[in-house]
Design an enzyme around this catalytic site. Structure first.
Site, PDB file in Angstrom:
ATOM      1  N   LYS A 135      42.619  35.556  49.496  1.00  0.00           N
ATOM      2  CA  LYS A 135      43.955  35.843  50.558  1.00  0.00           C
ATOM      3  C   LYS A 135      43.428  35.933  51.927  1.00  0.00           C
ATOM      4  O   LYS A 135      44.427  35.623  52.719  1.00  0.00           O
ATOM      5  CB  LYS A 135      44.822  36.747  49.909  1.00  0.00           C
ATOM      6  CG  LYS A 135      45.329  36.384  48.451  1.00  0.00           C
ATOM      7  CD  LYS A 135      46.709  37.167  48.296  1.00  0.00           C
ATOM      8  CE  LYS A 135      46.495  38.738  48.566  1.00  0.00           C
ATOM      9  NZ  LYS A 135      47.618  39.471  48.235  1.00  0.00           N
TER      10      LYS A 135
ATOM     11  N   LYS B 164      43.348  45.023  33.301  1.00  0.00           N
ATOM     12  CA  LYS B 164      41.965  44.856  33.403  1.00  0.00           C
ATOM     13  C   LYS B 164      41.373  44.133  32.112  1.00  0.00           C
ATOM     14  O   LYS B 164      40.466  43.282  31.890  1.00  0.00           O
ATOM     15  CB  LYS B 164      41.133  46.133  33.724  1.00  0.00           C
ATOM     16  CG  LYS B 164      39.674  45.637  34.320  1.00  0.00           C
ATOM     17  CD  LYS B 164      39.939  45.045  35.543  1.00  0.00           C
ATOM     18  CE  LYS B 164      38.626  44.665  36.145  1.00  0.00           C
ATOM     19  NZ  LYS B 164      38.548  44.044  37.287  1.00  0.00           N
TER      20      LYS B 164
ATOM     21  N   TYR C 109      47.180  49.595  34.466  1.00  0.00           N
ATOM     22  CA  TYR C 109      45.728  48.972  34.971  1.00  0.00           C
ATOM     23  C   TYR C 109      44.779  48.581  33.849  1.00  0.00           C
ATOM     24  O   TYR C 109      44.241  47.603  33.858  1.00  0.00           O
ATOM     25  CB  TYR C 109      45.106  50.170  35.787  1.00  0.00           C
ATOM     26  CG  TYR C 109      43.601  49.643  36.154  1.00  0.00           C
ATOM     27  CD1 TYR C 109      43.423  48.339  36.839  1.00  0.00           C
ATOM     28  CD2 TYR C 109      42.624  50.247  35.833  1.00  0.00           C
ATOM     29  CE1 TYR C 109      42.166  48.124  37.451  1.00  0.00           C
ATOM     30  CE2 TYR C 109      41.237  49.866  36.411  1.00  0.00           C
ATOM     31  CZ  TYR C 109      41.224  48.816  36.930  1.00  0.00           C
ATOM     32  OH  TYR C 109      39.993  48.435  37.309  1.00  0.00           O
TER      33      TYR C 109
END
Length: 419
Positions: A42, A172, A168
């Site tokens: 990005k 992941k 998270y």
């Protein structure tokens, strides 16, 4: 360092999040073989706090001997990924290797994680990996040495890796489940593997999580680049493996791992999802001068019971805070409550979209407020102003008084929202 063998010469690698950190290190390792590298990330404009852009990374790739294509890509956007894939095929004639490196992280508990961050982690880690793989696979099937390498951990279902940061871990592990499924789906056609570091790696994310003093407990990203190079040099029937960098390199004959240490001889911090429990990681970080931002909340018999008035107040606070509030406030508050619902609580209005929860603040508080839990509830309901509580002795304040006054303005806004 693992010597380059030339096995990736002429191969085209599509690497997400390759403008810095591990992704860029893998790109440079491949470039030394003369590979073509698509920098899909990005960062097109320089970030005030983070080094590098897709264009500076592309310059480094070409300086190292490879050919580069810089593409502005948010991997949550199917159109952007598709456009980058097509540009890569048009420029280099195909894609041989996909490295799913891009990732987002927030090591916060369920109540402390705003849905915006949950969406970000699931969008980048899980969906982004799936989308990018889906769009690249048709081209990998045409390659003579097709590989997908996800930078994700072994699927360790020990609850200890879920309890402090469920969102998270889900995100992941989503990357790892892509490996599990796609390796079997494309067995004999594409090699699909996962790679994870045994120790913490010095990156911008690690600096954020560990604070000052963390780097000396880390290895450099070169160890992950060398391990990735070894995996990507293997035939396509080497698939379905959840690999750890040090183990991979030992198989390659590497014995000197001090060469990868940021500070040779210093004890190293084990990475998440392996054998060390989070509490042990925190203790080790603190012993060597770091300040972990992911410190698990302490269990305490003095903590308020689930569903109590303080918890209800904090649930309401979470619904009011956002990035705009954080920008206006820029402070971290610790509340030391006494009385019927005594305990420690924190309010982070300094980072991201803000967070609030039970226990010691993950990072040092700017303001510590000590008061009775009943007065605390009145204060956040707009029935007791902090200045009046302070002047009457009901509230004791340590730290930045300016931030304490900012909180009073915020409380007015919260009470209007019927906190």
């Amino acid at each position: 360092m693992l010597q380059n063998t030339g096995k990736l010469a002429g191969c085209t690698l599509f690497i997400t999040g390759a403008s810095r950190g591990i992704g860029k290190a893998i790109a440079l390792k491949a470039a030394r073989d003369g590979a073509n590298v698509v920098i899909a990330a990005k960062t097109a404009e320089p970030h005030p706090k983070l080094p590098g852009t897709i264009y500076t990374a592309a310059q480094e790739v070409e300086a190292a001997g490879g050919k580069a294509l810089a593409c502005v890509v948010d991997i949550r956007d199917e159109q952007q990924v598709g456009d980058a894939v097509q540009k890569a095929v048009d420029r280099f004639g195909g894609i041989d290797i996909l490295v799913n490196n891009a990732s987002a992280i927030s090591l916060t508990g369920t109540l402390e994680t705003p849905l915006k961050k949950v969406d970000l982690m699931l969008g980048v880690n899980l969906r982004g990996t799936y989308v990018t793989s889906k769009l690249v696979i048709p081209h990998l099937l045409k390659s003579r040495s097709p590989h997908i390498l996800n930078l994700s951990p072994p699927l360790n279902l020990n609850p200890v890796w879920f309890k402090n940061h469920t969102a998270y871990t889900m995100a992941k592990y989503g990357m790892s489940m892509c490996v599990l499924g796609m390796a079997e789906e494309f067995r004999g056609q594409i090699a699909v593997n996962a790679l994870w570091p045994k120790t913490a790696i010095q990156t911008a994310a690690m600096d954020m999580l560990g604070g000052e003093g963390i780097s000396k407990q880390c290895r450099t990203s070169d160890i992950m680049a060398d391990a990735a190079y070894a995996v990507l040099s293997r035939p396509k029937d080497y698939t379905g493996h959840f690999l750890v960098d040090e183990d991979v390199l030992k198989e390659q004959g590497v014995r000197d791992f001090e060469q990868y240490a940021v500070q040779p001889g210093h004890p190293l911090l084990p990475d998440f999802f392996l054998d060390e429990a989070p509490e042990n990681l925190v203790e080790q970080m603190e012993q060597h001068g770091a300040t972990p931002a992911f410190k698990p909340p302490p269990s305490s018999s003095a903590a308020p019971s689930s569903g109590g008035p303080i918890e209800s107040t904090f649930n309401a606070i979470r619904g009011v805070i956002n990035e705009d509030v954080v920008k206006l406030t820029q402070g971290i508050y610790q509340f030391d409550l006494s009385g019927e619902n005594k305990g420690l609580w924190f309010l982070d209005l300094k980072s991201g979209a803000g967070s609030a929860g039970q226990g010691q603040s993950p990072v040092k508080a700017d303001v510590v407020m000590a008061m009775d839990s009943g007065d605390f509830s009145k204060m956040f309901a707009g029935k007791l102003k902090p200045t009046m509580a302070f002047m009457s002795g009901k509230l004791k304040i340590k730290g930045d008084m300016t931030l304490a006054l900012k909180l009073e303005k915020l409380m007015g806004r919260m009470s209007k929202a019927k906190l």
